[in-house]
Design a protein around this motif. Structure first.
Motif, PDB file in Angstrom:
ATOM      1  N   THR A   1       1.102   8.776  -0.261  1.00 32.46           N
ATOM      2  CA  THR A   1       0.468  10.032   0.163  1.00 32.46           C
ATOM      3  C   THR A   1       0.912  11.135  -0.790  1.00 32.46           C
ATOM      4  O   THR A   1       2.099  11.458  -0.862  1.00 32.46           O
ATOM      5  CB  THR A   1       0.880  10.375   1.605  1.00 32.46           C
TER       6      THR A   1
ATOM      7  N   LYS B   1       0.833  -1.210   0.000  1.00 35.60           N
ATOM      8  CA  LYS B   1       0.000   0.000   0.000  1.00 35.60           C
ATOM      9  C   LYS B   1       0.861   1.251   0.000  1.00 35.60           C
ATOM     10  O   LYS B   1       0.531   2.246  -0.664  1.00 35.60           O
ATOM     11  CB  LYS B   1      -0.918  -0.012   1.222  1.00 35.60           C
ATOM     12  N   THR B   2       1.969   1.224   0.734  1.00 35.35           N
ATOM     13  CA  THR B   2       2.895   2.364   0.739  1.00 35.35           C
ATOM     14  C   THR B   2       3.457   2.614  -0.654  1.00 35.35           C
ATOM     15  O   THR B   2       3.655   3.763  -1.061  1.00 35.35           O
ATOM     16  CB  THR B   2       4.046   2.097   1.729  1.00 35.35           C
TER      17      THR B   2
ATOM     18  N   SER C   1       2.061   1.438  -3.722  1.00 36.53           N
ATOM     19  CA  SER C   1       1.047   1.651  -4.771  1.00 36.53           C
ATOM     20  C   SER C   1       0.096   2.811  -4.470  1.00 36.53           C
ATOM     21  O   SER C   1      -0.505   3.364  -5.394  1.00 36.53           O
ATOM     22  CB  SER C   1       0.240   0.369  -4.973  1.00 36.53           C
ATOM     23  N   GLU C   2      -0.059   3.163  -3.214  1.00 37.82           N
ATOM     24  CA  GLU C   2      -0.959   4.262  -2.853  1.00 37.82           C
ATOM     25  C   GLU C   2      -0.227   5.279  -1.973  1.00 37.82           C
ATOM     26  O   GLU C   2      -0.521   5.439  -0.790  1.00 37.82           O
ATOM     27  CB  GLU C   2      -2.190   3.717  -2.115  1.00 37.82           C
TER      28      GLU C   2
ATOM     29  N   THR D   1      -0.990  17.420  -7.485  1.00 39.65           N
ATOM     30  CA  THR D   1      -2.359  17.428  -6.970  1.00 39.65           C
ATOM     31  C   THR D   1      -2.701  18.843  -6.527  1.00 39.65           C
ATOM     32  O   THR D   1      -1.939  19.474  -5.791  1.00 39.65           O
ATOM     33  CB  THR D   1      -2.495  16.471  -5.770  1.00 39.65           C
TER      34      THR D   1
END
Length: 454
Positions: free
Chosen positions: A108, A102-103, A105-106, A152
């Motif tokens: 922050t 998760k770190t 592929s996703e 972003t």
């Protein structure tokens, strides 16, 4: 499923996910491997070792046999340890990998003030220009100096995120996978391969070898020992022993007189032949002695095979007890071939003594009526070969390659991340790395200095 069942399963799962279990199993595997190094892993066992532990009827032999110490790496308890360690590694990876993935592929993407406070490295400074213009500058800067950023926009602010080597976090799991693959290769070799031995007399061949359990195994081809030679150090210890092997398959010679020495085996059709031992063959050997009377007369030549007894012209008898090609292994003061004989004179007590080839006058000092000289021997030697078939060897090599790759990822690479928050006239830079923080801080400070000059 009841609460107690779920509690038991959870406890079992936590047990196999335990790092303490992994350390304990590693220490246990290392300790038991020492046993396999100290105790000979071969069949038959060397006679010297058998004598040292009291023979096959001794208590040590019985205990070692029961525990499988003479074939430890195929024993049920050692394989069980490998199974437990494999399950432990897989369970640990399953438990921890999703969080790491998760770190990767996703990540922050937005560095708000709360997230900024968790970072080890941050720098805040003012820059002229509106947010959009500064965003373009920061984007170009990160792409050139670090990595392609992800931009972003939120609440009038631009958040840029860039990272390097995110998959280096998977290095430890690549190592875990490599260990499992190595174990799989070892089990393939254990279940579908074999280790055996064979003694081949010079000039003869065989198509059958004997397993550790004494079961004959058909090779499917013939291995012939064309010749055998051995050289010695001055101390009498073997320096090099070499076999010339020929492989005959389907009536055709496919490998002709290939030299095989220690650490240079012969491999054919996945079966490897290692030079292991040697010795004089029981068949066809003749030892030549010359006997003369001390008072004079023509010498008499006598040829004996091992254990043979012959009557001499004067009525006495001689028997060959044993022979060696290097007496220095037993009597360091002498060198060269020698034989031990027993003589039964016509009158008097029988005598057993050694006759040396390199010291022809030595027997004169014995003071007997008959003087013996050792002329040499026509002997055939046998070569002792260890034979191994291991279909899992390439699986093991694959695992070793993955282990090297995983160790490089785990120890020499780090996951480096940079965030930039852009507002009108204001830029905040933050960064972190999962390893080598001092090295990353130097790189981070260099980025800050370059950013100030924009």
């Amino acid at each position: 499923m009841t609460t107690s069942d779920r509690g038991f399963l959870q406890a079992l799962w936590d047990f196999f996910c335990s790092l303490k279990l992994a350390i304990f199993l590693l220490i246990l595997l290392a300790a038991t491997s020492i046993i396999g190094t100290i105790i000979p892993q071969q069949n038959p066992l060397p006679p010297e070792y058998l004598a040292a532990i009291g023979g096959t009827g001794g208590m040590k032999f019985k205990v070692y046999s029961t525990l499988g110490f003479f074939d430890m790496y195929h024993s049920w308890w050692f394989i069980l340890l490998l199974y437990l360690f494999t399950v432990n590694i897989v369970a640990c990876s399953i438990k921890r990998l999703p969080r790491v993935w998760k770190t990767i592929s996703e990540p922050t993407l937005v560095m708000d003030e709360g997230f900024e406070r968790t970072l080890t490295l941050t720098h805040d400074f003012k820059k002229e220009g509106d947010a959009a213009a500064l965003n373009e500058k920061m984007k170009t800067f990160l792409k050139g100096e670090f990595a392609e950023p992800v931009v972003t926009e939120r609440d009038g602010e631009f958040h840029l995120f860039a990272q390097k080597s995110p998959y280096s976090r998977l290095g430890v799991y690549v190592v875990h996978l490599s260990i499992v693959i190595i174990f799989i290769g070892a089990l393939l070799g254990s279940f579908f391969g074999y280790k055996a031995y064979v003694n081949i007399v010079e000039g003869s061949g065989t198509s059958t070898v004997m397993s550790r359990k004494g079961v004959p195994i058909d090779l499917g081809f013939t291995v012939k020992c064309e010749d055998f030679s051995v050289s010695f150090y001055d101390t009498g210890a073997p320096k090099e022993f070499k076999s010339l092997l020929t492989v005959i398959d389907g009536g055709k010679v496919v490998i002709d007189k290939r030299p095989v020495i220690v650490n240079d085996p012969l491999t054919y059709k996945g079966i490897t032949f290692y030079q292991s031992s040697y010795g004089p063959a029981d068949e066809g050997g003749l030892y030549h002695l010359t006997v003369r009377e001390r008072k004079g007369g023509a010498p008499v030549r006598v040829s004996l095979s091992m254990g043979e007894r012959k009557v001499l012209p004067d009525g006495s008898a001689v028997q060959l007890l044993e022979g060696t090609d290097e007496i220095g292994r037993f009597i360091p003061q002498f060198r060269g071939p020698a034989v031990r004989v027993a003589v039964e004179p016509k009158s008097g007590e029988p005598q057993a003594f050694i006759v040396f080839q390199n010291y022809p006058e030595f027997d004169v000092q014995r003071g007997a009526d008959l003087i013996f000289t050792y002329e040499g021997a026509d002997l055939k030697m046998f070569t002792g070969l260890q034979v191994a078939k291991d279909p899992g060897v390439w699986v093991v090599w694959l695992g070793c390659t993955l282990m090297v790759v995983g160790c490089c990822m785990a120890f020499f690479m780090s996951h480096k991340r940079i965030w930039i928050r852009v507002r009108k006239g204001h830029v905040t830079l933050g960064g972190t790395a999962n390893k080598n923080q001092p090295g990353f801080q130097l790189a981070f400070d260099a980025l800050v200095e370059k950013l100030k000059t924009l």
